[in-house]
Design a protein around this motif. Sequence first.
Motif, PDB file in Angstrom:
ATOM      1  N   VAL A 293       0.891  -1.141  -0.083  1.00  0.00           N
ATOM      2  CA  VAL A 293       0.012  -0.188   0.007  1.00  0.00           C
ATOM      3  C   VAL A 293       0.871   1.146   0.078  1.00  0.00           C
ATOM      4  O   VAL A 293       0.540   2.334  -0.676  1.00  0.00           O
ATOM      5  N   PHE A 294       1.960   1.308   0.574  1.00  0.00           N
ATOM      6  CA  PHE A 294       2.911   2.427   0.867  1.00  0.00           C
ATOM      7  C   PHE A 294       3.498   2.597  -0.833  1.00  0.00           C
ATOM      8  O   PHE A 294       3.380   3.873  -1.248  1.00  0.00           O
ATOM      9  N   VAL A 295       3.869   1.603  -1.439  1.00  0.00           N
ATOM     10  CA  VAL A 295       4.391   1.899  -2.594  1.00  0.00           C
ATOM     11  C   VAL A 295       3.369   2.376  -3.585  1.00  0.00           C
ATOM     12  O   VAL A 295       3.587   3.054  -4.499  1.00  0.00           O
ATOM     13  N   ALA A 296       2.182   1.674  -3.415  1.00  0.00           N
ATOM     14  CA  ALA A 296       1.063   2.261  -4.392  1.00  0.00           C
ATOM     15  C   ALA A 296       0.651   3.624  -4.059  1.00  0.00           C
ATOM     16  O   ALA A 296       0.527   4.419  -5.125  1.00  0.00           O
ATOM     17  N   VAL A 297       0.634   4.289  -2.959  1.00  0.00           N
ATOM     18  CA  VAL A 297       0.530   5.448  -2.658  1.00  0.00           C
ATOM     19  C   VAL A 297       1.716   6.413  -3.385  1.00  0.00           C
ATOM     20  O   VAL A 297       1.386   7.436  -3.856  1.00  0.00           O
TER      21      VAL A 297
ATOM     22  N   GLY B 228       0.540  10.058   3.863  1.00  0.00           N
ATOM     23  CA  GLY B 228      -0.596   9.280   3.306  1.00  0.00           C
ATOM     24  C   GLY B 228      -0.213   7.825   3.352  1.00  0.00           C
ATOM     25  O   GLY B 228      -0.913   7.096   3.669  1.00  0.00           O
ATOM     26  N   GLY B 229       0.785   7.538   2.573  1.00  0.00           N
ATOM     27  CA  GLY B 229       1.353   6.030   2.545  1.00  0.00           C
ATOM     28  C   GLY B 229       1.623   5.052   3.543  1.00  0.00           C
ATOM     29  O   GLY B 229       1.195   4.206   3.925  1.00  0.00           O
ATOM     30  N   LEU B 230       2.082   6.052   4.438  1.00  0.00           N
ATOM     31  CA  LEU B 230       2.411   5.464   6.124  1.00  0.00           C
ATOM     32  C   LEU B 230       0.865   5.103   6.752  1.00  0.00           C
ATOM     33  O   LEU B 230       0.994   4.060   7.177  1.00  0.00           O
ATOM     34  N   PHE B 231       0.359   6.330   6.533  1.00  0.00           N
ATOM     35  CA  PHE B 231      -1.143   6.054   7.333  1.00  0.00           C
ATOM     36  C   PHE B 231      -1.829   4.588   6.692  1.00  0.00           C
ATOM     37  O   PHE B 231      -2.591   3.796   7.233  1.00  0.00           O
TER      38      PHE B 231
ATOM     39  N   MET C 154      -0.431   1.503   7.179  1.00  0.00           N
ATOM     40  CA  MET C 154      -0.565   1.066   8.684  1.00  0.00           C
ATOM     41  C   MET C 154      -2.140   0.420   8.769  1.00  0.00           C
ATOM     42  O   MET C 154      -2.193  -0.560   9.314  1.00  0.00           O
ATOM     43  N   VAL C 155      -2.902   1.068   7.948  1.00  0.00           N
ATOM     44  CA  VAL C 155      -4.577   0.763   8.201  1.00  0.00           C
ATOM     45  C   VAL C 155      -4.568  -0.661   7.492  1.00  0.00           C
ATOM     46  O   VAL C 155      -5.159  -1.517   7.969  1.00  0.00           O
ATOM     47  N   ALA C 156      -3.962  -0.910   6.281  1.00  0.00           N
ATOM     48  CA  ALA C 156      -4.022  -2.147   5.525  1.00  0.00           C
ATOM     49  C   ALA C 156      -3.396  -3.258   6.366  1.00  0.00           C
ATOM     50  O   ALA C 156      -3.894  -4.263   6.361  1.00  0.00           O
ATOM     51  N   ALA C 157      -2.252  -2.872   7.052  1.00  0.00           N
ATOM     52  CA  ALA C 157      -1.563  -4.090   7.768  1.00  0.00           C
ATOM     53  C   ALA C 157      -2.612  -4.398   8.991  1.00  0.00           C
ATOM     54  O   ALA C 157      -2.597  -5.658   9.423  1.00  0.00           O
ATOM     55  N   VAL C 158      -3.166  -3.298   9.804  1.00  0.00           N
ATOM     56  CA  VAL C 158      -3.970  -3.659  10.720  1.00  0.00           C
ATOM     57  C   VAL C 158      -5.236  -4.423  10.430  1.00  0.00           C
ATOM     58  O   VAL C 158      -5.656  -5.522  10.862  1.00  0.00           O
ATOM     59  N   GLY C 159      -5.808  -4.054   9.095  1.00  0.00           N
ATOM     60  CA  GLY C 159      -7.100  -4.748   8.714  1.00  0.00           C
ATOM     61  C   GLY C 159      -6.732  -6.119   8.417  1.00  0.00           C
ATOM     62  O   GLY C 159      -7.549  -7.057   8.513  1.00  0.00           O
ATOM     63  N   ARG C 160      -5.471  -6.316   7.676  1.00  0.00           N
ATOM     64  CA  ARG C 160      -5.089  -7.604   7.236  1.00  0.00           C
ATOM     65  C   ARG C 160      -4.812  -8.608   8.644  1.00  0.00           C
ATOM     66  O   ARG C 160      -5.463  -9.863   8.340  1.00  0.00           O
TER      67      ARG C 160
END
Length: 277
Positions: free
Chosen positions: A25-29, A248-251, A254-260
């Motif tokens: 997600v960070f790289v995608a952002v 935004g990428g870090l945030f 983090m959201v993606a990691a917590v959700g996963r």
Amino acid sequence: MQKEDIYLIDMWRLLRREWMWFLAVFVAVLLATFAYMRSAKPQWQADAWIRIGQVGTAPSGQDPKIEPLQRVLERLQLIPFQNQVLQGIGLTLNAPEAKLYRKSLKVEPLPYAGPLVKLSVRAHSPQQARQLAEATVAALQAIHQEMAAPQLRLAHQRLDEAQRDLQSVMADREHLQQTVAQNKDNFAGMLLMNKNDELSDLQQTRDDLLNRLGDAYTYDTALMWPVYVPDHTAFPNPVLIWGMGVVGGLFLGMVAAVGRNALRRRTLQPAGWVGAG
């Protein structure tokens, strides 16, 4: 402490487990930020400081400014005025450049500095930004010259009249001086004194009009200084955009990691565990 509370060490362990999701997600952002920076059309901003013109022969107690500051601000933001500026430099009213000009035009009053008006406009090139700012000032100047013309015409008529009266009184005084010198006429002497007083008043009137029509009191609306266009673009701002992209990428990472991680734990929990509580 609640079970749902997350310690920093727990968050670190979570990120170690779900690092691929975080990184993806960070790289995608960051890639989205890069694509935006490449696709965004650059804009340059031109700043101009306008001194409002005035006519120094205005009656006592009346504002000598050709147009009050507040009305100047309102005029600059009128669509018909802006259309006049655009047509004056050959731009069509529906062109992208015209839309950007209307959208970006900002005015800021500086009432204690003249007064002055700070004008800011944007364009897709520094040359066009400068051209639009200068054209806006020129259009305002032309309107103000037309507004001031009747008062200036009247002032010059008064000055011409004062000059004619002054020449006439000087001729009468010279004639009276000759009469007094030749005939020692007391009546002519009294008339001469009156002419001297009249001459003094006319000279004062003429000098006052000349002073009021001088550059110190009467001047056109014009640029106070040359239009300023910085070397760098006003938009996009690379530092700001990349900063927002990283944060935004870090945030989101983090959201993606917590959700996963939450989804993984829910999947691994026994089916009856939730009801057991």
